[in-house]
Design an enzyme around this catalytic site. Sequence first.
Site, mmCIF file in Angstrom:
data_model
loop_
_atom_site.group_PDB
_atom_site.id
_atom_site.type_symbol
_atom_site.label_atom_id
_atom_site.label_comp_id
_atom_site.label_asym_id
_atom_site.label_seq_id
_atom_site.Cartn_x
_atom_site.Cartn_y
_atom_site.Cartn_z
ATOM 1 C CB ALA A 147 27.509 55.378 44.408
ATOM 2 C CE1 TYR A 160 26.014 69.338 35.156
ATOM 3 C CE2 TYR A 160 24.140 70.370 34.074
ATOM 4 C CZ TYR A 160 24.674 69.323 34.791
ATOM 5 O OH TYR A 160 23.876 68.252 35.137
ATOM 6 C CB ILE A 168 20.765 60.417 40.681
ATOM 7 C CG1 ILE A 168 19.860 61.652 40.597
ATOM 8 C CG2 ILE A 168 20.357 59.372 39.675
ATOM 9 C CD1 ILE A 168 20.059 62.484 39.335
ATOM 10 N N GLY A 169 22.903 58.791 42.369
ATOM 11 C CA GLY A 169 23.836 57.664 42.396
ATOM 12 C C GLY A 169 23.585 56.712 43.550
HETATM 13 N N1 LIG Z 1 19.838 66.751 39.749
HETATM 14 C C1 LIG Z 1 19.408 67.032 38.528
HETATM 15 O O1 LIG Z 1 18.411 67.749 38.352
HETATM 16 C C2 LIG Z 1 20.148 66.494 37.338
HETATM 17 C C3 LIG Z 1 19.633 66.797 36.056
HETATM 18 C C4 LIG Z 1 20.300 66.320 34.939
HETATM 19 C C5 LIG Z 1 21.426 65.539 35.093
HETATM 20 N N2 LIG Z 1 21.927 65.257 36.341
HETATM 21 C C6 LIG Z 1 23.136 64.448 36.445
HETATM 22 O O2 LIG Z 1 22.942 63.399 37.378
HETATM 23 C C7 LIG Z 1 24.195 62.987 37.917
HETATM 24 C C8 LIG Z 1 24.061 62.809 39.426
HETATM 25 O O3 LIG Z 1 23.801 64.066 39.994
HETATM 26 P P1 LIG Z 1 22.949 64.306 41.334
HETATM 27 O O4 LIG Z 1 21.814 65.167 40.954
HETATM 28 O O5 LIG Z 1 22.701 63.051 42.044
HETATM 29 O O6 LIG Z 1 23.987 65.262 42.116
HETATM 30 P P2 LIG Z 1 24.746 65.095 43.513
HETATM 31 O O7 LIG Z 1 23.761 64.739 44.564
HETATM 32 O O8 LIG Z 1 25.537 66.347 43.672
HETATM 33 O O9 LIG Z 1 25.715 63.865 43.267
HETATM 34 C C9 LIG Z 1 26.858 63.987 42.469
HETATM 35 C C10 LIG Z 1 27.844 62.910 42.828
HETATM 36 O O10 LIG Z 1 29.034 63.070 42.037
HETATM 37 C C11 LIG Z 1 30.151 63.003 42.899
HETATM 38 N N3 LIG Z 1 31.331 63.702 42.385
HETATM 39 C C12 LIG Z 1 31.490 65.019 42.130
HETATM 40 N N4 LIG Z 1 32.750 65.272 41.755
HETATM 41 C C13 LIG Z 1 33.421 64.091 41.789
HETATM 42 C C14 LIG Z 1 34.757 63.703 41.548
HETATM 43 N N5 LIG Z 1 35.703 64.580 41.221
HETATM 44 N N6 LIG Z 1 35.091 62.399 41.681
HETATM 45 C C15 LIG Z 1 34.164 61.490 42.030
HETATM 46 N N7 LIG Z 1 32.894 61.800 42.303
HETATM 47 C C16 LIG Z 1 32.523 63.088 42.177
HETATM 48 C C17 LIG Z 1 29.660 63.621 44.198
HETATM 49 O O11 LIG Z 1 30.522 63.303 45.282
HETATM 50 P P3 LIG Z 1 30.599 64.294 46.578
HETATM 51 O O12 LIG Z 1 29.313 64.143 47.320
HETATM 52 O O13 LIG Z 1 31.793 63.812 47.329
HETATM 53 O O14 LIG Z 1 30.771 65.670 46.019
HETATM 54 C C18 LIG Z 1 28.303 62.967 44.294
HETATM 55 O O15 LIG Z 1 28.425 61.664 44.782
HETATM 56 C C19 LIG Z 1 25.205 64.058 37.493
HETATM 57 O O16 LIG Z 1 25.995 63.549 36.449
HETATM 58 C C20 LIG Z 1 24.333 65.204 37.001
HETATM 59 O O17 LIG Z 1 24.975 65.963 36.008
HETATM 60 C C21 LIG Z 1 21.279 65.708 37.469
#
Ligand SMILES: NC(=O)c1ccc[n+]([C@@H]2O[C@H](COP(=O)([O-])OP(=O)(O)OC[C@H]3O[C@@H](n4cnc5c(N)ncnc54)[C@H](OP(=O)(O)O)[C@@H]3O)[C@@H](O)[C@H]2O)c1
Length: 320
Positions: A51, A204, A55-56
């Site tokens: 978070a 992925y 998105i989180g």
């Molecule tokens: N962005 C897109 O286009 C998209 C599309 C489809 C699905 N999604 C899904 O949406 C979700 C959120 O992604 P986002 O786009 O917001 O990406 P993001 O900005 O990279 O956020 C990902 C989050 O996951 C955390 N994380 C990664 N590895 C972790 C671990 N080992 N333990 C705990 N936390 C961890 C990251 O923490 P750190 O900052 O510390 O690394 C970050 O807070 C993901 O599940 C992704 O697969 C995203």
Amino acid sequence: GMMLLLLIVAGLGVVTLLVILFAPHIRKYAAGGVCRSTVSLDGKTVLITGANTGIGKETAMELAVRGARVIMACRDVDKGEEAAASIRAAHPETQVEVRELDLADTCSIRAFAQKFLGEVNHLHILIHNAGVMMCPYTKTIDGFEMHIGVNHLGHFLLTSLLIGLLKRSAPARIVVVSSLAHNFGWIRFHDLHSQGSYNSGLAYCQSKLANVLFTRELARRLKGTDVTVNSVHPGTVNSDLTRHSTLMTIFFTVFATFLKTPREGAQTSLYCAVADELHSVSGKHFSDCAPAFVAPQGRSEETARRLWDVSCELLGIEWD
Ligand SMILES: NC(=O)c1ccc[n+]([C@@H]2O[C@H](COP(=O)([O-])OP(=O)(O)OC[C@H]3O[C@@H](n4cnc5c(N)ncnc54)[C@H](OP(=O)(O)O)[C@@H]3O)[C@@H](O)[C@H]2O)c1
């Protein structure tokens, strides 16, 4: 040669013109669904993983604004506190708290859950949001390939540890942030951890398919408990997710206006977490705040059960 060059330049010119003309429409289309529910979450407890950004963070803020006590589970507590501070700065009345959780380490997950269970009496909304995409070949502390380890197995273990609390808090909801990418994935049971061959994109996709299969199998097992679980495709969102891939980062930067903002990307998670009309909907997949297509490999009950058993085995847990 000259002719071809002219054609390419003219082609690019036409495309640029079209993009400029239609940008507002494409932008509007990209923004997708909006969660219109104004349900109050006063007295409710929410837990969301990953978070601190993307998105989180937006999901955490929106749920906190609706009155919930929101626990932001982050692997980097400093980054988490920074995010929480910016939420509090924008919305001083919100109740957001940061806890340490590294999904790439089952000891961290267990330690988190133990503390969490001692701290809260209820858990009404659990959002599995954290995710890693296209990282170089890495293993988690427990030796799982990073994508399947963090995106699927970490959340699987976390759910198993909190499911009792969720049931006692019913009605409760679980939201699993999956992706459209599940369409291109398949579960490689013979080489789940990509030891034979590694392709970061496919790894992925496999993990996001695992999210969909986990959601369906969990929903089946939760029938009659008033705890529901649904999976989500948030849209193509301009976040930090592309950090491991230069090509994807360039692509996301160039096409930024056509992508969702993290706030827009949070809408379907929010919708699944709060919308009244979904109170008894479980095991479904959503995108743009509406039911979404699930690939055939995401609908196989047999694969879902097999993945469940394999996950329990890998984590050394019994869960039925
Ligand atoms: N962005 C897109 O286009 C998209 C599309 C489809 C699905 N999604 C899904 O949406 C979700 C959120 O992604 P986002 O786009 O917001 O990406 P993001 O900005 O990279 O956020 C990902 C989050 O996951 C955390 N994380 C990664 N590895 C972790 C671990 N080992 N333990 C705990 N936390 C961890 C990251 O923490 P750190 O900052 O510390 O690394 C970050 O807070 C993901 O599940 C992704 O697969 C995203």
